[in-house]
Scaffold this motif. Structure first.
Motif, mmCIF file in Angstrom:
data_model
loop_
_atom_site.group_PDB
_atom_site.id
_atom_site.type_symbol
_atom_site.label_atom_id
_atom_site.label_comp_id
_atom_site.label_asym_id
_atom_site.label_seq_id
_atom_site.Cartn_x
_atom_site.Cartn_y
_atom_site.Cartn_z
ATOM 1 N N SER A 78 15.062 -15.079 12.437
ATOM 2 C CA SER A 78 13.469 -14.663 12.553
ATOM 3 C C SER A 78 12.753 -15.886 12.792
ATOM 4 N N SER A 79 11.563 -15.592 13.960
ATOM 5 C CA SER A 79 10.875 -16.752 14.283
ATOM 6 C C SER A 79 9.474 -16.860 13.254
ATOM 7 N N ILE A 80 9.474 -15.862 12.534
ATOM 8 C CA ILE A 80 8.348 -15.643 11.468
ATOM 9 C C ILE A 80 8.549 -16.392 10.437
ATOM 10 N N PRO A 81 7.912 -17.337 9.778
ATOM 11 C CA PRO A 81 8.426 -17.978 8.318
ATOM 12 C C PRO A 81 8.480 -17.099 7.320
ATOM 13 N N SER A 82 9.333 -17.337 6.504
ATOM 14 C CA SER A 82 9.624 -16.260 5.319
ATOM 15 C C SER A 82 8.145 -16.158 4.363
ATOM 16 N N ASN A 83 7.421 -17.350 4.349
ATOM 17 C CA ASN A 83 6.444 -17.204 3.692
ATOM 18 C C ASN A 83 5.317 -16.107 4.169
ATOM 19 N N ALA A 84 5.314 -16.379 5.370
ATOM 20 C CA ALA A 84 4.171 -15.195 5.961
ATOM 21 C C ALA A 84 4.767 -13.810 5.773
ATOM 22 N N LEU A 85 6.151 -13.672 5.811
ATOM 23 C CA LEU A 85 6.483 -12.291 5.420
ATOM 24 C C LEU A 85 6.389 -11.711 4.148
ATOM 25 N N GLU A 86 6.379 -12.992 3.124
ATOM 26 C CA GLU A 86 6.321 -12.631 1.609
ATOM 27 C C GLU A 86 4.643 -12.177 1.474
ATOM 28 N N LYS A 87 3.865 -12.797 2.308
ATOM 29 C CA LYS A 87 2.215 -12.516 2.189
ATOM 30 C C LYS A 87 2.068 -11.325 2.842
ATOM 31 N N ARG A 88 2.833 -10.856 3.969
ATOM 32 C CA ARG A 88 2.323 -9.683 4.543
ATOM 33 C C ARG A 88 3.099 -8.396 3.489
ATOM 34 N N GLU A 138 0.555 -7.957 0.961
ATOM 35 C CA GLU A 138 -0.665 -7.189 1.333
ATOM 36 C C GLU A 138 -0.377 -5.662 1.703
ATOM 37 N N LEU A 139 0.914 -5.316 2.141
ATOM 38 C CA LEU A 139 1.219 -4.095 2.150
ATOM 39 C C LEU A 139 1.339 -3.445 0.939
ATOM 40 N N GLU A 140 2.073 -4.119 -0.147
ATOM 41 C CA GLU A 140 2.112 -3.533 -1.618
ATOM 42 C C GLU A 140 0.772 -3.294 -2.111
ATOM 43 N N ARG A 141 -0.100 -4.230 -1.841
ATOM 44 C CA ARG A 141 -1.747 -3.825 -2.364
ATOM 45 C C ARG A 141 -2.153 -2.560 -1.674
ATOM 46 N N GLU A 142 -2.159 -2.334 -0.469
ATOM 47 C CA GLU A 142 -2.500 -1.467 0.584
ATOM 48 C C GLU A 142 -1.597 0.101 -0.199
ATOM 49 N N LEU A 143 -0.518 -0.072 -0.538
ATOM 50 C CA LEU A 143 0.206 0.968 -1.036
ATOM 51 C C LEU A 143 -0.350 1.469 -2.166
ATOM 52 N N ALA A 144 -0.643 0.632 -3.227
ATOM 53 C CA ALA A 144 -1.063 0.667 -4.271
ATOM 54 C C ALA A 144 -2.483 1.432 -4.291
ATOM 55 N N LYS A 145 -3.464 1.116 -3.309
ATOM 56 C CA LYS A 145 -4.597 1.867 -3.087
ATOM 57 C C LYS A 145 -4.270 3.199 -2.653
ATOM 58 N N GLU A 146 -3.519 3.338 -1.853
ATOM 59 C CA GLU A 146 -3.191 4.634 -1.093
ATOM 60 C C GLU A 146 -2.739 5.692 -2.219
ATOM 61 N N ARG A 147 -1.873 4.987 -3.085
ATOM 62 C CA ARG A 147 -1.371 5.986 -4.034
ATOM 63 C C ARG A 147 -2.426 6.406 -5.052
ATOM 64 N N GLN A 148 -3.243 5.349 -5.270
ATOM 65 C CA GLN A 148 -4.252 5.925 -6.356
ATOM 66 C C GLN A 148 -5.389 6.927 -5.523
#
Length: 85
Positions: free
Chosen positions: A34-44, A47-57
């Motif tokens: 992967s050309s994207i650093p794993s740190n960037a993937l972890e942040k993404r 971010e998606l987990e937070r968005e998912l939590a908001k959508e679930r709520q």
């Protein structure tokens, strides 16, 4: 009782989706090509987990509103039947 069925199914559906999503991103993050650093993937992922939590709520809030309205409709129908008699 039919209004409760989708709500009871929701936690199972979400947990299954989470496991699938997490596994997919874990594989992507662990691949060395992967050309994207794993740190960037972890942040993404975070971010998606937070968005998912908001959508679930929001989904739970909407389901509760729908259930409340269905109960009100049922009560009003009963009242209409009583008035018609």
């Amino acid at each position: 009782s039919t209004a409760n069925a989708p709500e009871d199914d929701a936690p199972n559906r979400y947990s299954r989706t989470d496991r699938t999503t997490y596994s997919r991103y874990s594989r992507d993050a662990n691949s060395s090509g992967s050309s994207i650093p794993s740190n960037a993937l972890e942040k993404r992922i975070e971010e998606l987990e937070r968005e998912l939590a908001k959508e679930r709520q929001e989904n739970m809030r909407l389901m509760k509103m729908t259930q409340d309205k269905e109960e009100l409709i049922g009560k009003l129908r009963e009242e209409i039947d009583l008035l018609n008699r």
